[in-house]
Write a protein that holds these residues in place. Structure first.
Motif, PDB file in Angstrom:
ATOM      1  N   SER A 202      -5.630   0.304   0.284  1.00 28.29           N
ATOM      2  CA  SER A 202      -5.582   0.332  -1.287  1.00 28.29           C
ATOM      3  C   SER A 202      -7.008   0.501  -1.840  1.00 28.29           C
ATOM      4  O   SER A 202      -7.321   0.648  -2.039  1.00 28.29           O
TER       5      SER A 202
ATOM      6  N   PHE B 249      -1.143  -1.595  -5.218  1.00 29.82           N
ATOM      7  CA  PHE B 249      -3.006  -2.108  -4.244  1.00 29.82           C
ATOM      8  C   PHE B 249      -3.708  -2.895  -5.109  1.00 29.82           C
ATOM      9  O   PHE B 249      -3.841  -3.918  -3.615  1.00 29.82           O
TER      10      PHE B 249
ATOM     11  N   GLY C  57       2.375   1.617  -3.373  1.00 28.85           N
ATOM     12  CA  GLY C  57       1.554   2.237  -4.220  1.00 28.85           C
ATOM     13  C   GLY C  57       0.901   3.230  -4.598  1.00 28.85           C
ATOM     14  O   GLY C  57       0.965   4.061  -5.020  1.00 28.85           O
TER      15      GLY C  57
ATOM     16  N   ALA D  52       1.082  -1.252   0.019  1.00 28.35           N
ATOM     17  CA  ALA D  52      -0.174  -0.342  -0.017  1.00 28.35           C
ATOM     18  C   ALA D  52       1.027   1.137  -0.360  1.00 28.35           C
ATOM     19  O   ALA D  52       0.489   2.284  -0.394  1.00 28.35           O
TER      20      ALA D  52
ATOM     21  N   THR E 288      -7.903   4.149  -2.210  1.00 32.51           N
ATOM     22  CA  THR E 288      -7.476   5.033  -2.953  1.00 32.51           C
ATOM     23  C   THR E 288      -7.670   4.223  -4.195  1.00 32.51           C
ATOM     24  O   THR E 288      -8.167   4.838  -4.700  1.00 32.51           O
TER      25      THR E 288
END
Length: 174
Positions: free
Chosen positions: A92, A79, A62, A59, A95
């Motif tokens: 993750s 993610f 990402g 995460a 987002t």
């Protein structure tokens, strides 16, 4: 900091990655704002970390890729890997849910979230994903398939039954 980071980089090049090395090197990379180096170190760290820690590292990877290096496809992939390790990983998931609403990564985010929403029987989330697939898929057959399923999902819920008509109309338009 730059010399210390270069020394850690040299150690990794000569002896390979190690969690103990990353524990010292990653903070240096962050302080130097060496985002490509940090991405490389986090990728290696994600491969070395125990399963319980992997989702959080991915995460973070990402987030760095999305915000700092602007590698959006790679960010979505990080993610995806984080959610594969832990479907409840919040950063993750949140987002990707934000990416569903705007930007070029909407379809990629939808593809990652779709199996999670199916597994949770999350009808509202699944409708959002199917709607995006119906809008953005480059293949007409895939768009029609997404609309067909969206109709069935919307009909099964009293709160979204009226949306089924909209999906049917869009399908006819296709």
């Amino acid at each position: 900091h730059a010399r210390a980071s270069a020394a850690w980089k040299h150690l990794v090049a000569v002896f390979g990655s190690g969690r103990d090395v990353h524990a010292h090197w990653i903070p240096l990379l962050e302080s130097l704002k060496d985002w490509p180096g940090l991405v490389e170190a986090l990728e290696a760290e994600s491969r070395l970390a125990p399963e319980a820690e992997r989702a959080a590292i991915l995460a973070r990877l990402g987030t760095i890729r999305m915000q700092r290096t602007k590698q959006m496809d790679e960010a979505v992939d990080a993610f995806r890997r984080a959610l594969a390790a832990d479907p409840a990983e919040k950063t993750s998931r949140l987002t990707l849910e934000k990416l569903l609403t705007v930007g070029e990564q909407r379809l990629g985010a939808a593809e990652v979230l779709e199996p999670i929403y199916r597994g949770e029987s999350n009808g509202q989330g699944l409708l959002r994903v199917l709607d995006i697939k119906a809008q953005l898929s480059p293949i007409v057959g895939d768009r029609l398939e997404a609309l067909d399923e969206a109709i069935r999902v919307a009909e099964s819920s009293s709160s979204t039954a009226a949306r089924a008509i909209d999906y049917a109309a869009r399908g006819l338009g296709e």
